[in-house]
Design an enzyme around this catalytic site. Structure first.
Site, short mmCIF file in Angstrom:
data_model
loop_
_atom_site.label_atom_id
_atom_site.label_comp_id
_atom_site.label_asym_id
_atom_site.label_seq_id
_atom_site.Cartn_x
_atom_site.Cartn_y
_atom_site.Cartn_z
N SER A 596 3.52 3.35 1.27
CA SER A 596 3.43 2.18 0.45
C SER A 596 4.04 2.18 -0.74
O SER A 596 4.41 3.19 -1.28
CB SER A 596 1.69 2.26 0.20
OG SER A 596 1.53 1.30 -0.84
N TYR A 609 -5.99 6.87 -2.19
CA TYR A 609 -4.87 6.19 -1.43
C TYR A 609 -3.45 6.22 -1.76
O TYR A 609 -2.53 6.66 -1.21
CB TYR A 609 -5.21 4.56 -1.39
CG TYR A 609 -4.29 3.66 -0.55
CD1 TYR A 609 -4.43 3.56 0.72
CD2 TYR A 609 -3.17 3.11 -1.21
CE1 TYR A 609 -3.53 2.82 1.60
CE2 TYR A 609 -2.47 2.12 -0.36
CZ TYR A 609 -2.51 2.21 1.07
OH TYR A 609 -1.71 1.39 1.45
#
Ligand SMILES: [Zn+2]
Length: 728
Positions: A596, A609
């Site tokens: 990401s 995350y």
């Protein structure tokens, strides 16, 4: 009228159905019900015809038209569009052109040139190309003709004393013609035999099959069944039972032992046969296959190859039989024998090519076998895709039935080598191959997409399938994985061919469940993939997890663990288990992991995350080192793909819209709200347009393809251009 009863074929004619159909549809119907029974003909094999009086669109007059199954397609699944239509008078007039040639006869230049004349005889602009078997139907002076490849008739045709057997089985009603490569000349030969012997209802075609005729279509259908039944009854009366193929020499492994052996064996074997071209495998294990591979006579019979030219084109000149004792020898011994056996096979193939080639023959093709026979285990077939390997497995298993029958009534003989060569390297066949579109970028590849149940994974599964990949759709949600696989199978078709045991009977896509945090689950998924296709080439992981913090902004230890288990450890487990298969295959592969942009951009509210994604970025670099030079490892770093994303459920979208003060109505559907949010995010990027699933799938595909073959250890961001996410 009482319906005839048959024991060895299915009788499927229904007057209630046929009575509703026009003459062309009756031909289609007859073809479908004939092709539906493997004992009558093989997938893609055989052809049917009807001569039908029709109105000429040019003159308005009645003309005689030959409707005959055209090139390509399959009797079982044929529609009206699979049939070519030719003016009978024009087709018959071609004989004068043929006769005028100075050199004529089987395999002469004029014979092949006649194929180019068929389009001149087309009735009513029908675009279906005529097959090389067209003259077999045109020159037989009866209204309806069936040409089939039935096991029982080929068994007679492939026996040493085939002519005598034909007479013994059929008396005066069926004649015999010696083997001759199909074409214009064979049409003339058979037409003459039929004309000169009006008592004949059909012919056994040496080394090939059966052709028969009648002036009524139902009568023709019933005759086909009756002739096959007669041969099958004769064969059944001579069946050798336990003594078939000289009796058993080896015993079969238990199902469990066989499966664990195949799981270890298949990737190594795939690597061995895929030195020139990658192959997709099909395992085919039936009682009959096992009886053959376990038998005393298997090595002798395997060496003879197949007979019917249709079978032969797929199974090649012969299979590779490995004389391995499943009771006393281990896997290592089997692998050594396969290695030696393959080396011999390739030498034999090159020698066959050298001995049989003509000055204008196309260059030698891939010398690897497409059928491998292992005692105690079964048959493994290889093809350029799943459909082809299934057809190959089907054809060799039919050839086994032919050999069983032929050895029961006489002695089996294969197609002579030169004749086999002249079919395999036929210039017409070569021209057909050359006309085929080039193979797609991911043809011959097996791609596993982890996370294929939704979002980027699903889009990626569709993207790689479009490039010809076999796609194993994998997800924690098994139903979602299977739904994606079903979409792909519907779109690309299950393929032809009816062979394959268990999961190996699959089509171009497969749906499986996996929990990537559980090594046993990953192993089980890879094992199923190996049993289905023979190995793997590429893995793309799009699965990931975002665990939102608690209301007071905290991340518990459990949330932290769960995030890292999926986003980091899970990726490593997939890579680590995949590596074992890649190393066994010794074929270059690729691994794409999804991280990401958050890996590079620190943000409030996604601590676990973001940190897990930063770890994943470095994992990619570590794995690129570990797996080189065999496997390229790269990362895909998406940003805020809102479209169809499971990471953006309705309430998350709404809370974001509220946060950014974007106007919306509660009545709007979720996708409309997602579009609003996506447009807002787009304005924060350099390229100012929403980031779609297709954008992500394209990058995953490019990293998998050969287009980025020199790139490894890299992360590509697909984020619309976020300066703060630039890697440096
Ligand atoms: Zn044929």
């Amino acid at each position: 009228m009482t319906q005839k009863t048959y024991k060895h074929v299915n009788y499927n004619w229904d007057d209630a159905i046929a009575g509703q159909l026009d003459p062309v549809e009756r031909l289609r119907y007859r073809s479908n019900i004939l092709g539906d029974d493997q004992r009558i003909t093989n997938t893609g094999g055989g052809n049917t015809s009807s001569k039908i009086i029709m109105t000429d669109p040019l003159t308005g007059e009645e003309v005689d038209v030959l409707w005959v199954k055209g090139s390509g397609g399959d009797l079982r699944t044929s529609t009206r569009a699979n049939f070519a239509s030719l003016y009978m008078d024009k087709l018959l007039s071609l004989q004068s052109i043929y006769d005028a040639a100075e050199v004529k006869g089987v395999k002469t230049e004029i014979e092949d040139q006649m194929v180019g004349m068929y389009p001149h005889t087309t009735f009513n602009l029908n675009p279906r190309a005529s097959s090389i078997d067209t003259p077999l139907h045109g020159f037989i002076p009866y209204r309806h003709v069936d040409h089939m490849h039935p096991i029982s008739a080929i068994a007679i045709a492939a026996s040493k004393d085939q002519q005598q057997l034909t007479q013994e089985v059929y008396g005066q009603e069926v004649g015999w013609v010696p083997w001759q490569r199909p074409g214009f000349d064979l049409g003339l030969v058979m037409g003459q035999v039929a004309t000169e012997n009006p008592q004949l209802k059909g012919l056994i075609m040496g080394q090939h099959g059966l052709i028969n005729w009648a002036n009524d279509d139902k009568e023709c259908y019933e005759l086909t069944l009756t002739l096959i039944e007669k041969a099958a009854e004769y064969i059944a009366a001579h069946d050798k039972g336990q003594a078939t193929f000289g009796g058993p020499k080896y015993q079969s492994l238990s199902a469990a032992d066989r499966e664990s052996l195949l799981i270890t064996l298949l990737p190594q074997l795939r690597g061995m046969v895929s030195q020139q071209n990658r192959f997709i495998g099909t395992i085919h294990i039936t009682g009959s296959v096992l009886q053959f591979v376990n038998s005393h006579d298997a090595p002798r019979l395997a060496e003879l190859g197949t007979s019917c030219p249709d079978h032969f084109l797929r199974t090649k000149i012969k299979p590779l039989y490995v004389d391995w004792n499943p009771q006393t020898e281990d896997l290592a011994a089997l692998l050594t024998k396969l290695e030696t056996g393959l080396a011999h096979y390739r030498q034999d193939y090159a020698a066959y090519y050298e001995a049989c080639k003509h000055p204008d023959s196309p260059p030698m093709r891939d010398p690897n076998p497409t059928v491998i026979l292992i005692p105690g285990v079964g048959l493994i077939a290889w093809g350029k895709n799943k459909s082809e390997s299934r057809v190959t497995a089907e054809f060799y298993s039919l050839a086994i039935e032919v050999m069983r029958a032929s050895e029961a009534i006489s002695a089996y003989q294969g197609l002579p080598r030169q004749e086999a060569f002249d079919i395999e390297y036929w210039l017409l066949e070569e021209a057909k191959l050359k006309r085929m579109p080039p193979e797609k970028e991911l043809a011959r590849n097996v791609v596993i997409v982890v996370g294929a149940g939704s979002g980027i994974g699903k889009a990626t599964a569709h993207r790689v399938a479009q490039e010809g990949a076999h796609v194993v759709c994998v997800d924690l949600n098994e139903a979602a994985a299977q739904a994606t696989a079903a979409e792909l199978t519907n779109q690309y078709g299950l393929g032809i061919g009816v062979a394959g045991t268990g999961i190996s009977a699959c089509g171009p896509a497969l749906g499986l469940a996996v929990d990537i945090t559980d090594r046993a689950s990953v192993k089980a998924m890879l094992n199923q993939t190996v049993l289905a296709y023979g190995g793997i080439d590429n893995i793309i992981v799009t699965a990931g997890i975002f665990v939102p913090p608690t209301k007071d902004g905290k991340i518990s230890d459990d949330m932290w663990d769960m995030t890292f288990a999926v986003n980091v450890k899970g990726l490593h487990i997939v890579a680590d288990e995949g590596r074992k298969i890649w190393e066994a295959q010794r074929l270059p592969g690729t691994l794409v992991l999804t991280t990401s942009v958050n890996a590079a951009v620190a943000k409030k509210g996604s601590l676990a995350y973001d940190t897990s994604k930063a770890a994943a970025n470095h994992l990619i670099r570590e794995l690129a080192m570990e797996l080189a030079p065999l496997v390229r490892v790269n990362g895909l770093a998406p940003a805020t793909v809102v479209e169809g994303s499971s990471l953006f459920p309705r309430d998350r979208v709404i809370s974001s819209l509220v946060k950014y003060e974007i106007a919306f109505e509660e009545s709007e559907d979720t996708e409309a709200l997602r579009t609003k949010l996506a447009n807002f995010y787009a304005q924060r990027t350099l390229t100012k347009s929403p980031i779609t699933l297709a954008d992500q799938a394209e990058a995953a595909y490019l990293l998998t393809s050969s287009k980025l073959s020199k790139t490894t250890g890299q992360i590509i961001t697909v984020d619309g251009g976020l300066p703060e996410a630039f890697l440096r």
